[in-house]
Design a protein around this motif. Sequence first.
Motif, short mmCIF file in Angstrom:
data_model
loop_
_atom_site.label_atom_id
_atom_site.label_comp_id
_atom_site.label_asym_id
_atom_site.label_seq_id
_atom_site.Cartn_x
_atom_site.Cartn_y
_atom_site.Cartn_z
N ALA A 203 31.15 36.63 35.26
CA ALA A 203 32.03 35.65 36.21
C ALA A 203 31.62 36.19 37.61
O ALA A 203 31.08 37.18 38.07
N ASP A 204 32.14 35.28 38.63
CA ASP A 204 31.91 35.54 40.00
C ASP A 204 32.40 37.00 40.34
O ASP A 204 32.29 37.80 41.30
N SER A 205 33.97 36.97 39.79
CA SER A 205 34.72 38.48 40.10
C SER A 205 34.99 38.82 38.67
O SER A 205 35.46 38.05 37.86
N PRO A 206 34.98 40.18 38.60
CA PRO A 206 35.31 40.56 37.15
C PRO A 206 36.69 40.75 36.94
O PRO A 206 37.61 41.09 37.42
N PHE A 207 36.71 40.17 35.61
CA PHE A 207 38.22 40.08 34.84
C PHE A 207 38.43 41.39 33.77
O PHE A 207 37.43 41.59 33.14
N THR A 208 39.18 42.05 34.36
CA THR A 208 39.51 43.42 33.59
C THR A 208 40.92 44.08 33.22
O THR A 208 41.69 43.12 33.38
N ALA A 209 41.07 44.98 32.86
CA ALA A 209 42.39 45.52 32.38
C ALA A 209 42.88 46.68 33.60
O ALA A 209 42.31 47.46 33.61
N GLY A 210 44.11 46.20 33.88
CA GLY A 210 44.83 47.31 34.77
C GLY A 210 45.60 48.17 34.11
O GLY A 210 45.47 48.29 32.82
N LYS A 211 46.63 48.80 34.57
CA LYS A 211 47.44 49.97 34.03
C LYS A 211 48.41 49.30 33.02
O LYS A 211 48.92 50.38 32.30
N PHE A 212 48.75 48.04 32.97
CA PHE A 212 49.61 47.75 32.21
C PHE A 212 49.25 46.89 30.80
O PHE A 212 49.96 46.37 29.89
N ALA A 213 47.78 46.81 30.86
CA ALA A 213 47.04 46.42 29.27
C ALA A 213 46.86 47.23 28.62
O ALA A 213 46.37 48.40 28.93
N ILE A 214 46.73 47.14 27.38
CA ILE A 214 46.67 48.10 26.28
C ILE A 214 45.11 48.80 26.37
O ILE A 214 45.18 50.05 25.87
#
Length: 316
Positions: A203-214
Motif C-alpha cells: 500500500a502507499d502507507s502501511p496498514f498495521t497493528a497498534g497496541k490495541f490489536a491482538i
Amino acid sequence: MKHLKSVATISILLTADPVTAEITVDNCGSELTFEESPERLIVHDMNMTEMAFALGLQDKIVGLTGITGWYKTSPTFDEQRGDIPELASKYPTVENLVAASPDLFFAGWYYGMRPGGEVTPDTLEPFGIRTLILTESCIHINKDRPQASMDLLFGDVERLGQIMGVEDRAKGLVTNWKERLAAVEARTNDALAPRVFLLDGPADSPFTAGKFAIPDAMIAAAGGTNVTHEMDTSWGRSAWETIAAANPEFLILLDYQTGNGAEDTFKFLQEHPVMSGTDAVLNKRWIGLRYEELTPGPANIEAIEKIAKALHPDLF
C-alpha cells in the motif's frame, strides 16, 4: 415421620419446574444477560466462527456472515462448517440476520458491525437478537481500554462458552492454550526480543497493528517487540519512513492467499525505496500468516508458536 417428610421434600424438588440460572457477562463494559442459553446463533468472520467451532457449537449455528467475500477458507474450516449456510459474504444487513431468526449474533466493531451503521446491537435488539461483541473491537467505542493481551482471546472464548452452556469446554481450551504459551515463554524469556513489523499487504502507507490489536500481544508472547506498539490504535496506518527508521529485524506478512500471497508482499518490500534497506528485508526474515491467525481466535496459539520458532530458531 422425619423419613416421610424427607421423601415428600425430595418429591417436590423432582416434580418442580427446573430453574434456569441467569447468565450475565461483560460486553464492552456493559452487562449482557440471558435467562437461558441461546438456541440459534449467527457468527461473523472466520476468527469468531473458529471460536464457536472449537466449542463444538455447530448444532446451534444457523448461519455465518463475512467468510467467502474476503478469504479462502481452509479444508479444516470447511469440514467443521459442514452445511452451515453463509447469509452474507461480507457485512450482513439487518434483513439477512432477522430472516434466520437468531437469538444471538457474535460479531465486533469492524467485524460485521460499524459504529452508527445499519447493524448494531441497538438495531438488532427490537428483533429479539442479542449481540455478543468481540472484546478486541471494544476500543472503537470505548477509548478507555487496556492494551491488547492474550486475555482478549481467553475471555471471549470463556464468555461464549458460558452463554452457550459449554463453560467447562471453554475452560479446558483456555487452560491448554495457556500451557502452550507458557512453554513458548519458558524458551524465549531470556532471549533478546527482535524488532517485528506486521504488514497487511502492499500500500502507499502501511496498514498495521497498534497496541490495541491482538497481533501486538501475539508478537510479545512469541518473544518479539512490535515496532508499532506505540500506535494508539487497533489496526491503522503509519508511514513507511517511520517503519524504516525503526529498522525491523523480522516481518509478519498477512497472507490473503491471492496470487502469490505473502511472497508478493515481500517482493513489494524488496523493491520499496526505504524498506528495502531494513534488516528484515535484507536478511529475508519473514513469515506469512493467514487472516484468522492474526485476528482473535483459536489459530492465534499455533501462530504464536510459528512466530516464536521463526524469531528464535536456535531455541526450538
